[in-house]
Design a protein around this motif. Structure first.
Motif, PDB file in Angstrom:
ATOM      1  N   PHE A 109       0.829  -1.214   0.000  1.00  0.00           N
ATOM      2  CA  PHE A 109       0.000   0.000   0.000  1.00  0.00           C
ATOM      3  C   PHE A 109       0.859   1.259   0.000  1.00  0.00           C
ATOM      4  O   PHE A 109       2.018   1.244   0.400  1.00  0.00           O
TER       5      PHE A 109
ATOM      6  N   MET B 242      -4.763 -10.650   2.920  1.00  0.00           N
ATOM      7  CA  MET B 242      -4.051 -11.784   3.519  1.00  0.00           C
ATOM      8  C   MET B 242      -4.987 -12.978   3.710  1.00  0.00           C
ATOM      9  O   MET B 242      -4.558 -14.040   4.131  1.00  0.00           O
TER      10      MET B 242
ATOM     11  N   ALA C 107       0.411   0.639   5.433  1.00  0.00           N
ATOM     12  CA  ALA C 107      -0.700  -0.046   6.101  1.00  0.00           C
ATOM     13  C   ALA C 107      -0.214  -1.141   7.047  1.00  0.00           C
ATOM     14  O   ALA C 107      -0.678  -2.272   7.014  1.00  0.00           O
ATOM     15  N   LEU C 108       0.747  -0.776   7.899  1.00  0.00           N
ATOM     16  CA  LEU C 108       1.188  -1.713   8.944  1.00  0.00           C
ATOM     17  C   LEU C 108       0.252  -1.589  10.132  1.00  0.00           C
ATOM     18  O   LEU C 108      -0.346  -0.542  10.360  1.00  0.00           O
ATOM     19  N   PHE C 109       0.142  -2.669  10.910  1.00  0.00           N
ATOM     20  CA  PHE C 109      -0.695  -2.622  12.108  1.00  0.00           C
ATOM     21  C   PHE C 109       0.117  -1.966  13.227  1.00  0.00           C
ATOM     22  O   PHE C 109       1.121  -2.527  13.672  1.00  0.00           O
ATOM     23  N   PRO C 110      -0.305  -0.771  13.684  1.00  0.00           N
ATOM     24  CA  PRO C 110       0.547  -0.003  14.603  1.00  0.00           C
ATOM     25  C   PRO C 110       0.760  -0.682  15.959  1.00  0.00           C
ATOM     26  O   PRO C 110       1.700  -0.358  16.658  1.00  0.00           O
ATOM     27  N   TRP C 111      -0.127  -1.637  16.304  1.00  0.00           N
ATOM     28  CA  TRP C 111       0.007  -2.291  17.612  1.00  0.00           C
ATOM     29  C   TRP C 111       0.906  -3.527  17.551  1.00  0.00           C
ATOM     30  O   TRP C 111       1.092  -4.216  18.542  1.00  0.00           O
TER      31      TRP C 111
ATOM     32  N   ALA D 197      -5.647  -4.534   4.020  1.00  0.00           N
ATOM     33  CA  ALA D 197      -4.419  -5.322   4.172  1.00  0.00           C
ATOM     34  C   ALA D 197      -4.746  -6.707   4.727  1.00  0.00           C
ATOM     35  O   ALA D 197      -4.275  -7.723   4.218  1.00  0.00           O
TER      36      ALA D 197
ATOM     37  N   ASN E 178      -9.015   2.111  10.317  1.00  0.00           N
ATOM     38  CA  ASN E 178      -8.396   2.533   9.057  1.00  0.00           C
ATOM     39  C   ASN E 178      -8.746   1.550   7.934  1.00  0.00           C
ATOM     40  O   ASN E 178      -8.516   0.354   8.046  1.00  0.00           O
TER      41      ASN E 178
ATOM     42  N   ARG F 119       6.450  -8.082   3.987  1.00  0.00           N
ATOM     43  CA  ARG F 119       5.214  -8.752   4.377  1.00  0.00           C
ATOM     44  C   ARG F 119       4.511  -9.341   3.150  1.00  0.00           C
ATOM     45  O   ARG F 119       4.021 -10.477   3.185  1.00  0.00           O
TER      46      ARG F 119
ATOM     47  N   ASN G 249      -7.430   1.009   5.084  1.00  0.00           N
ATOM     48  CA  ASN G 249      -6.304   0.286   4.491  1.00  0.00           C
ATOM     49  C   ASN G 249      -5.856  -0.899   5.347  1.00  0.00           C
ATOM     50  O   ASN G 249      -5.359  -1.886   4.830  1.00  0.00           O
ATOM     51  N   LEU G 250      -6.021  -0.789   6.670  1.00  0.00           N
ATOM     52  CA  LEU G 250      -5.678  -1.920   7.535  1.00  0.00           C
ATOM     53  C   LEU G 250      -6.644  -3.070   7.282  1.00  0.00           C
ATOM     54  O   LEU G 250      -6.256  -4.238   7.274  1.00  0.00           O
TER      55      LEU G 250
ATOM     56  N   TRP H  11       2.219   0.661  22.353  1.00  0.00           N
ATOM     57  CA  TRP H  11       2.642   0.943  20.980  1.00  0.00           C
ATOM     58  C   TRP H  11       2.330   2.368  20.568  1.00  0.00           C
ATOM     59  O   TRP H  11       2.860   2.894  19.622  1.00  0.00           O
ATOM     60  N   LYS H  12       1.442   3.015  21.301  1.00  0.00           N
ATOM     61  CA  LYS H  12       1.028   4.376  20.945  1.00  0.00           C
ATOM     62  C   LYS H  12       1.917   5.444  21.571  1.00  0.00           C
ATOM     63  O   LYS H  12       1.954   6.561  21.112  1.00  0.00           O
TER      64      LYS H  12
ATOM     65  N   PRO I 124      -8.115  -4.414  18.197  1.00  0.00           N
ATOM     66  CA  PRO I 124      -6.941  -3.606  18.563  1.00  0.00           C
ATOM     67  C   PRO I 124      -7.002  -2.180  18.044  1.00  0.00           C
ATOM     68  O   PRO I 124      -6.546  -1.263  18.718  1.00  0.00           O
TER      69      PRO I 124
END
Lengths: 252, 285
Positions: A82, B190, A86-90, B186, B180, A147, B182-183, B281-282, B204
């Protein structure tokens, strides 16, 4: 047989009570193991085209097939890189990388070696435990590329992956992608608005025009492989980009 | 008056800055933090001692401290006092009810909220009911609760759960709605199943918003337990608060108020700690 084939594809959106034609009678063939760049100005529907191949959206008319199969929904045979990674931030870099394998329920032993190899290939060794927010845009895109490769897809779909990067980082990423392509020889569709990028990376450049989005020309890039960014200085490269440039200017 | 030259300023100011900052600032900061509370306590104490306000109406801070001490550590030998030594037990009663009602609110509110936010079908089915009931304050539910559950602990738990439920469900839904795109794309490329999408992407993603809901919900849970115990139960900090008022023990009333503030503050800190752990993570930017 083409790896990817679009036949007379239309995409029409309804917006504000009127119909907007984003893609108009698109034909496209991408041969297996080749690198195809889709080049066009913003608003020409090139990202829409990629979304159709990915299965994120359905065509209004026509057929989209990948290895003879009609695309109906997104799936792991068609990996997407992308624009904003579009990585998962967590999730850490490592967990983001192996996320598709855990989704598929692949045993660890079957993906771990490839994951380690990919971390080194894209130059992220030592960053496995970082969060995406701690990475630069270029590094995030490296994770996104790794990925996608971990999924061992039939085709790799890249949606202006380097568009948001600064010029220098973009050159590094282009060189990385060239070496990755040499190594894995995937069928790639690469969306871009950058002529240099398209000529440097692709075997064929498909030029699109905007409003409505149409296929305007197909140019074979006969530059020898393996390639490097040194090509940017060569006469043959410049001849090709001039040819494409005049094509695009003629369209407006 | 002669003006300082640039070199003189350069020679003087760095040293004075280095010398003065570490010693003066912490003390000054502490004073600024404590000045207003200390002044309130002082005026309050004086107003009692100088007879500005009748002792029966507003006991002085020292009298409250004394009453609190007896409430916490008193025993029968210290005289006739209905509350002697019952502080910890009452704190425990209220805390237990909050934990049960709040836990119930989380168990129902988070999954339901995430589903409302994620699935348009669930939203159409459930959201109108939630939104229609939400403007009814939990205090208005009291007679209903007593009619159904009687004077019992479960009546209190029902009110607490109901009060905490709304902010939790609304914030969870908000978080899940804002995931989001795009998430989601994504994960779908998969091959994620709907369950995987919900548990590994939407949940999450919604966590920051869920944590906000949990915090607001906890505040409401403490409000609800006090209201419920004042009327619908015969134990806990809320019961003591109202009962002590009736028998004119304003020292216990105020000690009770401070106790409620204290346990509320501590439980809020607990939630903040949990949120910091869930959202680590934030905080790495």
């Amino acid at each position: 047989m083409s790896a990817i084939a679009l036949r007379q594809v239309d995409k029409i959106y309804e917006g504000g009570g009127r119909l907007v034609t984003a893609l108009d009678h698109i034909d496209l063939d991408v041969a297996q193991g080749t690198f195809a760049a889709i080049l066009g100005p913003s608003g020409c529907g090139k990202s829409t085209l990629l979304n159709l191949v990915a299965g994120f959206e359905a065509p209004s008319a026509g057929a989209v097939t990948v290895f003879g199969q009609t695309v109906r929904k997104p799936g792991p045979q068609r990996a997407v890189v992308f624009q904003e990674a579009a990585l998962f931030p967590w999730l850490s870099v490592w967990d983001n990388l192996v996320f598709p394998a855990t989704i598929a329920g692949t045993p660890k032993a079957e993906y771990e070696d490839l994951a380690r190899e990919l971390i080194i290939t894209v130059g992220l060794a030592g960053f496995e435990k970082h969060w995406p927010d701690q990475l630069s845009g270029g590094m995030r895109q490296r994770v996104g590329l790794a990925r996608a490769l971990l999924m061992r897809p039939q085709v790799l779909l890249m949606d202006e992956p380097f568009g948001a990067l600064d010029a220098q980082t973009r050159l590094q990423m282009q060189e990385l992608l060239l070496s990755v392509w040499e190594r894995y020889r995937k069928t790639i569709v690469f969306i871009t608005h950058d002529i240099d990028e398209a000529v440097l990376l692709a075997d064929t450049v498909h030029v699109m025009s905007a409003r409505p989005g149409r296929m305007q020309a197909r140019i074979d890039i006969d530059l020898p492989r393996p390639r490097s960014i040194d090509l940017l200085m060569q006469d043959r490269f410049n001849a090709l980009r001039r040819e494409i440039f005049s094509l695009i200017r003629g369209a407006h | 008056m002669s003006e300082l030259t640039a070199s003189e300023i350069a020679a003087v100011s760095p040293r004075s800055a280095v010398l003065r900052l570490p010693s003066v600032r912490p003390a000054l900061l502490l004073l600024q933090t404590l000045a207003v509370p200390l002044a309130i306590l002082l005026i309050w104490e004086l107003s009692g001692r100088l007879g500005w306000i009748a002792r029966g109406i507003l006991p002085s801070p020292s009298a409250v401290a004394q009453g609190w001490w007896q409430w916490a550590f008193g025993h029968d030998a210290m005289g006739l006092n209905a509350y002697s030594g019952t502080w910890l037990a009452n704190v425990a009663f209220s805390t237990k009810r909050v934990s049960q009602g709040y836990g119930l609110a989380i168990l129902v509110g988070v999954p339901l909220g995430v589903l409302i936010g994620w699935s348009p079908v669930v939203a159409r089915l459930v959201d109108p009911t939630v939104q229609a009931l939400r403007p009814v304050p939990i205090t208005a539910w009291l007679p209903f609760s007593i009619a159904i559950f009687g004077i019992s602990a479960f009546g209190a738990i029902f009110l607490i759960a109901l009060g905490a439920f709304y902010p939790i469900v609304v914030n969870s839904a908000h978080g899940a709605r804002d995931v989001n795109r795009n998430l989601v794309r994504a994960a779908s490329m998969m091959g994620a199943s709907p369950i995987q999408m919900l548990l590994r992407v939407v949940l999450p993603s919604a966590l920051p918003s869920i944590c906000t809901g949990l915090r607001i919900g906890l505040g409401i849970a403490w409000t609800a337990v006090i209201v419920a115990e004042m009327i619908a139960v015969k134990s806990g900090l809320g019961y003591v608060l109202w009962d002590a008022y009736y028998i004119g023990r304003m020292d216990v009333v105020i000690a009770d108020m401070v106790s409620i503030g204290l346990v509320g503050f501590l439980s809020d800190q607990l939630i903040l700690l949990l949120a910091a752990r869930l959202l680590r993570w934030k905080q790495q930017r």
